[in-house]
Design an enzyme around this catalytic site. Structure first.
Site, PDB file in Angstrom:
ATOM      1  N   ASP A   1     -11.596  -1.726   4.899  1.00 44.57           N
ATOM      2  CA  ASP A   1     -10.525  -2.642   5.260  1.00 44.57           C
ATOM      3  C   ASP A   1     -11.152  -4.035   5.194  1.00 44.57           C
ATOM      4  O   ASP A   1     -12.047  -4.355   5.975  1.00 44.57           O
ATOM      5  CB  ASP A   1     -10.054  -2.328   6.689  1.00 44.57           C
ATOM      6  CG  ASP A   1      -9.028  -3.349   7.189  1.00 44.57           C
ATOM      7  OD1 ASP A   1      -8.746  -4.339   6.465  1.00 44.57           O
ATOM      8  OD2 ASP A   1      -8.511  -3.152   8.303  1.00 44.57           O
TER       9      ASP A   1
ATOM     10  N   GLN B   1      -2.848  -1.677  -8.371  1.00 40.47           N
ATOM     11  CA  GLN B   1      -2.355  -1.787  -9.756  1.00 40.47           C
ATOM     12  C   GLN B   1      -3.391  -2.467 -10.654  1.00 40.47           C
ATOM     13  O   GLN B   1      -3.705  -1.975 -11.728  1.00 40.47           O
ATOM     14  CB  GLN B   1      -1.047  -2.588  -9.783  1.00 40.47           C
ATOM     15  CG  GLN B   1      -0.340  -2.526 -11.132  1.00 40.47           C
ATOM     16  CD  GLN B   1       0.629  -3.690 -11.359  1.00 40.47           C
ATOM     17  OE1 GLN B   1       0.770  -4.581 -10.532  1.00 40.47           O
ATOM     18  NE2 GLN B   1       1.297  -3.666 -12.498  1.00 40.47           N
TER      19      GLN B   1
ATOM     20  N   ASP C   1     -11.563   0.517  -1.165  1.00 36.15           N
ATOM     21  CA  ASP C   1     -10.127   0.379  -0.890  1.00 36.15           C
ATOM     22  C   ASP C   1      -9.885   0.838   0.540  1.00 36.15           C
ATOM     23  O   ASP C   1     -10.685   1.590   1.102  1.00 36.15           O
ATOM     24  CB  ASP C   1      -9.305   1.227  -1.870  1.00 36.15           C
ATOM     25  CG  ASP C   1      -7.856   0.756  -1.966  1.00 36.15           C
ATOM     26  OD1 ASP C   1      -7.512   0.083  -2.959  1.00 36.15           O
ATOM     27  OD2 ASP C   1      -7.062   1.063  -1.046  1.00 36.15           O
TER      28      ASP C   1
ATOM     29  N   TYR D   1       3.891 -14.908   0.523  1.00 32.93           N
ATOM     30  CA  TYR D   1       2.939 -14.569  -0.535  1.00 32.93           C
ATOM     31  C   TYR D   1       2.517 -15.833  -1.293  1.00 32.93           C
ATOM     32  O   TYR D   1       1.325 -16.081  -1.496  1.00 32.93           O
ATOM     33  CB  TYR D   1       3.629 -13.569  -1.466  1.00 32.93           C
ATOM     34  CG  TYR D   1       2.821 -13.115  -2.660  1.00 32.93           C
ATOM     35  CD1 TYR D   1       1.722 -12.276  -2.499  1.00 32.93           C
ATOM     36  CD2 TYR D   1       3.190 -13.491  -3.948  1.00 32.93           C
ATOM     37  CE1 TYR D   1       1.007 -11.839  -3.600  1.00 32.93           C
ATOM     38  CE2 TYR D   1       2.479 -13.057  -5.049  1.00 32.93           C
ATOM     39  CZ  TYR D   1       1.388 -12.220  -4.876  1.00 32.93           C
ATOM     40  OH  TYR D   1       0.684 -11.795  -5.961  1.00 32.93           O
TER      41      TYR D   1
HETATM   42  N1  SER Z   1       3.825  -9.701  -9.351  1.00 30.77           N
HETATM   43  C1  SER Z   1       3.778 -10.447  -8.124  1.00 30.77           C
HETATM   44  C2  SER Z   1       4.955 -10.197  -7.278  1.00 30.77           C
HETATM   45  O1  SER Z   1       6.011  -9.974  -7.833  1.00 30.77           O
HETATM   46  C3  SER Z   1       3.687 -11.914  -8.404  1.00 30.77           C
HETATM   47  O2  SER Z   1       2.358 -12.296  -8.449  1.00 30.77           O
HETATM   48  O3  SER Z   1       4.856 -10.238  -6.099  1.00 30.77           O
END
Ligand code: SER
Length: 315
Positions: free
Chosen positions: A55, A15, A37, A145
């Site tokens: 990778d 994105q 990529d 994350y």
């Molecule tokens: N846009 C991301 C997510 O929703 C946040 O950094 O995971």
């Protein structure tokens, strides 16, 4: 950036990557910017300049590319987003941390002088203040994350301080764009909603109506990234990651903005596991430091972004 620079974009199909790649090639020249990529690119990206399958967890492959093109600057964007990483915690950690460490260490070993890496609002957590969240506050992320972003910020700062690597980073809010779909983020509802509005005039949102999150339109995000990277190193005071802010809104508010253009549009709400993720993140961010150090300011407000998104997706 001197124009003898050779730039590598890792995650160029994604994105952010697809739009940043185009902007970098526009600014510095097609042959100065190498795309890479893990997935084979679509025709448009493939025809747009040099591309390498990579990778980022394969360190020797990464180093072969750095040597072959004499890379001096890397934009490392390959990562697993919040919702997907919650479903695959260990692979999320492995990709997000392992990829960053490979980029940082290979850069030091092979003379890459500058690195860009995106952090996120997800680096904040349940005990961080949620309104106008400051640069320096308690950060206790409870998603894989978010943990990987906070740890990554620490590593970026470490490589700057100990290894003299010019690493720069931004804490991106939810990014809204129409060129490439995001994959598996908590803020993605604010993109899905446009496709449903145009197709069926109805959207079922996976977050509650009043869930406020910081967001940004992609043209602002790309411009901000280029501006940060063009700033003289002496002005960059934050080497973990800058708070980086534009707009913030709730699902209800973006739906009202869409209704101004598509009057019959309706929305209902079926919150799922992503609700808890959203509630652990700030509602709005204080980016005073980015404004002071490199003169950051956003351009798009909610209505301008909504209008532009609808026009482009309709086309
Ligand atoms: N846009 C991301 C997510 O929703 C946040 O950094 O995971």
């Amino acid at each position: 950036m001197p124009h003898t620079d050779m730039i590598l974009v890792i995650g160029a199909n994604g994105q952010i990557g697809s739009e940043l790649l185009a902007a970098l090639r526009n600014e510095y020249g097609i042959d100065k910017v190498i795309a890479s990529d893990i997935r084979t690119p679509g025709k448009e990206l493939n025809d747009s300049g040099p591309f390498e399958l990579l990778d980022v967890l394969d360190k020797s492959a990464l180093e072969r590319i750095i040597r072959r093109y004499r890379i001096t600057t890397i934009y490392h964007l390959a990562a697993m987003l919040s919702a997907i990483a919650e479903n695959k915690p260990l692979s999320g950690w492995h990709l997000n941390m392992g990829g960053l460490l490979n980029v940082l260490q290979s850069s030091v070993d092979l003379g890459v002088s500058r690195v860009f890496w995106p952090s996120s609002i997800a680096a904040f957590g349940l005990h961080s203040p949620r309104q106008n969240t400051d640069q320096w506050v308690v950060m206790d992320p409870n998603t894989v994350y978010g943990i990987s972003k906070l740890a990554g910020e620490g590593w970026c700062n470490y490589y700057f301080e100990k290894k003299n690597l010019d690493v720069r980073s931004l804490r991106f809010p939810g990014l809204i764009s129409y060129k490439t779909l995001p994959g598996g983020g908590t803020t993605d509802y604010a993109i899905d909603i446009f496709y449903h509005a145009l197709k069926s005039k109805h959207y079922t949102c996976f977050l509650r109506a009043d869930t406020r999150l910081p967001m940004m339109y992609m043209p602002d995000a790309i411009r901000g990234t280029l501006e940060l990277m063009q700033t003289p190193a002496g002005k960059i005071n934050i080497r973990t990651s800058y708070n980086f802010s534009a707009i913030n809104f709730t699902p209800e508010e973006i739906a009202s903005s869409i209704k101004k253009v598509i009057p019959g549009f309706s929305i209902d709400y079926k919150p799922d596991f992503r609700q808890a993720i959203a509630e652990s993140w700030p509602e709005s961010m204080n980016d005073t430091q980015a404004r002071a150090d490199w003169n950051w300011h956003s351009e798009y407000d909610l209505d301008a972004m909504v209008k532009d998104m609808l026009q482009h997706i309709e086309r």
